[in-house]
Design a protein around this motif. Structure first.
Motif, PDB file in Angstrom:
ATOM      1  N   PHE A  32       3.853  -8.571  28.315  1.00 17.93           N
ATOM      2  CA  PHE A  32       3.070  -9.852  28.493  1.00 17.93           C
ATOM      3  C   PHE A  32       1.980  -8.804  29.872  1.00 17.93           C
ATOM      4  N   GLU A  33       2.679  -7.706  30.711  1.00 21.48           N
ATOM      5  CA  GLU A  33       2.097  -7.399  31.848  1.00 21.48           C
ATOM      6  C   GLU A  33       0.618  -6.962  31.132  1.00 21.48           C
ATOM      7  N   ARG A  34       1.508  -5.951  30.325  1.00 22.92           N
ATOM      8  CA  ARG A  34       0.295  -5.040  29.125  1.00 22.92           C
ATOM      9  C   ARG A  34      -0.662  -5.751  28.655  1.00 22.92           C
ATOM     10  N   ALA A  35      -0.060  -6.902  28.013  1.00 24.58           N
ATOM     11  CA  ALA A  35      -0.953  -7.373  27.426  1.00 24.58           C
ATOM     12  C   ALA A  35      -2.049  -7.924  27.936  1.00 24.58           C
ATOM     13  N   ASN A  36      -1.533  -8.690  28.941  1.00 20.31           N
ATOM     14  CA  ASN A  36      -3.155  -9.281  30.075  1.00 20.31           C
ATOM     15  C   ASN A  36      -3.749  -8.476  30.380  1.00 20.31           C
ATOM     16  N   LEU A  37      -3.417  -6.985  30.891  1.00 22.48           N
ATOM     17  CA  LEU A  37      -4.178  -5.891  31.182  1.00 22.48           C
ATOM     18  C   LEU A  37      -5.853  -5.816  29.902  1.00 22.48           C
ATOM     19  N   TYR A  38      -4.285  -5.861  28.429  1.00 17.58           N
ATOM     20  CA  TYR A  38      -5.533  -5.258  27.473  1.00 17.58           C
ATOM     21  C   TYR A  38      -6.497  -5.894  27.204  1.00 17.58           C
ATOM     22  N   GLN A  39      -6.501  -7.681  27.431  1.00 19.35           N
ATOM     23  CA  GLN A  39      -6.901  -8.465  27.501  1.00 19.35           C
ATOM     24  C   GLN A  39      -8.316  -8.955  28.161  1.00 19.35           C
ATOM     25  N   ALA A  40      -7.945  -7.987  29.594  1.00 22.37           N
ATOM     26  CA  ALA A  40      -9.212  -7.999  30.093  1.00 22.37           C
ATOM     27  C   ALA A  40     -10.140  -7.185  30.228  1.00 22.37           C
ATOM     28  N   ILE A  41      -9.288  -6.037  29.633  1.00 23.94           N
ATOM     29  CA  ILE A  41     -10.647  -4.945  29.607  1.00 23.94           C
ATOM     30  C   ILE A  41     -11.040  -4.802  27.726  1.00 23.94           C
ATOM     31  N   TYR A  42     -10.582  -5.801  26.790  1.00 20.95           N
ATOM     32  CA  TYR A  42     -10.810  -5.652  26.021  1.00 20.95           C
ATOM     33  C   TYR A  42     -11.369  -7.605  24.963  1.00 20.95           C
ATOM     34  N   PRO A  43     -12.734  -8.645  26.237  1.00 23.10           N
ATOM     35  CA  PRO A  43     -12.061  -9.233  26.188  1.00 23.10           C
ATOM     36  C   PRO A  43     -12.387 -10.398  24.544  1.00 23.10           C
ATOM     37  N   LYS A  44     -13.463  -9.329  24.099  1.00 25.72           N
ATOM     38  CA  LYS A  44     -13.587  -9.603  22.474  1.00 25.72           C
ATOM     39  C   LYS A  44     -12.279 -10.182  22.011  1.00 25.72           C
ATOM     40  N   SER A  45     -11.388  -9.059  21.771  1.00 25.01           N
ATOM     41  CA  SER A  45     -10.869  -8.644  21.160  1.00 25.01           C
ATOM     42  C   SER A  45      -9.100 -10.043  21.026  1.00 25.01           C
ATOM     43  N   ASN A  46      -9.230 -10.251  20.197  1.00 23.39           N
ATOM     44  CA  ASN A  46      -7.193 -11.356  20.258  1.00 23.39           C
ATOM     45  C   ASN A  46      -6.315 -10.942  20.889  1.00 23.39           C
ATOM     46  N   MET A  47      -5.982 -10.745  21.097  1.00 24.86           N
ATOM     47  CA  MET A  47      -4.999 -10.386  22.072  1.00 24.86           C
ATOM     48  C   MET A  47      -3.345 -11.699  21.606  1.00 24.86           C
ATOM     49  N   ILE A  48      -3.001 -11.047  20.594  1.00 23.93           N
ATOM     50  CA  ILE A  48      -2.079 -12.090  20.801  1.00 23.93           C
ATOM     51  C   ILE A  48      -0.505 -11.790  21.016  1.00 23.93           C
TER      52      ILE A  48
END
Length: 350
Positions: A32-48
């Motif tokens: 989740f730590e990496r997933a949250n960073l991913y979502q912050a970098i790519y807000p338009k992408s749907n991180m599951i």
């Protein structure tokens, strides 16, 4: 083009994909730590976020991915996949859920049938044998059995330093693309040296901060600093006659000569590892510059910004200001340089 990313980490490999017309709309990451960073970098992408082996998570990835999917990017972990040297039998492997991660990629391809697929990993990935149809087969052979009639399948090991990245980093790349489509190979470019990539940044010592974002130095012990101050560019402190790594009782530490070593200015950096925060780890101490007193500057590991630039990330990489330094270091230490991915993907003739 639209794409899905599996085992995404913080999405470093995807940094330049939008620049070449590829939008990753769905991503998956276990931690989740990496997933949250991913979502912050790519807000338009749907991180599951979650375990892809969980049927609910996998169904969500499938349901949210485009029905006419252009591209799949996947970087499965390779731990636990091989029986070599582990005295493990097939049944033990079957009980290790990590071995099934690559089969989730296969399941995804079967269901969504993307036009283009890029699977990447460490070079030993090509040698790993997996349980399939009552035998042990390499991943290339498994993919060929399943998809050779539908896809062209190509496998090659690339060194990022041959493609404009200031770091020697080899990665195994598998490309699958539908019959009738074209996907060429990237063209080699001149090597970029450490000097060219980070030589213009100001010199800073352990514990110091510069005015440049992400260019700050970790604190190190007094002994580590002294050993490295007396270590020339490209050399290891073990070569020092006086200031060599030693225990409190004066006994010389025994280790590999890749540790306590400064990298070189005039060639690409060695492969950046997960432990790039430690002087005692492998090949990650700043090259340094000779000072008037005979010692060398920058007796420290590379700063986050230096790691970014040596990994082909942009100087203004759009990560949150409060991102943990160690998280940045870990993600960079396990990533594939994004410029290499860009140069491979942009050869798609769509």
């Amino acid at each position: 083009m639209t794409g899905t990313s599996l085992f995404s980490s913080a999405g470093i490999s995807e940094t330049y994909l939008e620049d070449i017309g590829l939008n990753i709309t769905v991503a998956n990451e276990l931690l989740f730590e990496r997933a949250n960073l991913y979502q912050a970098i790519y807000p338009k992408s749907n991180m599951i976020a979650g375990n892809i082996l969980d049927d609910t998570i996998f169904k969500s990835i499938l349901d949210n991915s485009s029905d006419n999917l252009d591209f799949l990017l996947a970087s499965p972990p390779c731990q636990g996949m091989s029986v070599a040297g582990k005295n493990r039998n097939v049944q033990q492997m079957l009980n290790d859920e990590r071995n099934y991660l690559v089969f989730r990629i296969i399941d995804f391809i079967k269901i969504k049938s993307p036009k283009f697929v890029l699977i990447e990993n460490v070079p030993t990935f090509f040698k790993i044998e997996l349980p399939f149809q009552n035998q042990q087969l390499k991943i290339i052979d498994i993919l060929s059995i399943l998809f050779k009639d539908e896809y062209n399948i190509e496998a090659e090991v690339y060194d990022a330093s041959n493609f404009g990245v200031a770091q020697k980093r080899t990665r195994a790349i598998i490309k699958l693309y539908k019959k009738g489509l074209k996907w060429g190979s990237p063209i080699h470019s001149e090597n970029i040296s450490v000097e060219q990539a980070i030589g213009n940044l100001p010199s800073i010592e352990a514990g110091e901060k510069s005015k440049i974002k992400w260019h700050f130095a970790r604190k190190h012990s007094k002994n580590h600093i002294e050993w490295m101050k007396n270590t020339p560019t490209g050399k290891t402190a073990f070569e020092n006659e006086i200031f060599y790594p030693q225990k409190p009782n004066g006994e010389k530490i025994k280790s590999y000569d890749t540790t306590y070593r400064r990298i070189k200015w005039d060639e690409p950096a060695p492969t950046i590892t997960m432990r790039n925060d430690a002087i005692s780890s492998q090949l990650n101490v700043h090259p340094g510059r000779l000072k008037k007193d005979g010692t060398y500057s920058d007796a420290r590991v590379l700063t986050p910004l230096e790691l970014m630039l040596l990994s082909s990330l942009p100087k203004d990489w759009n990560i949150p200001n409060d991102t943990s330094e160690l998280l940045i270091r870990k993600c960079i230490g396990e990533c594939i340089p994004p410029l290499l991915i860009k140069k491979i993907v942009e050869q798609i003739d769509n």
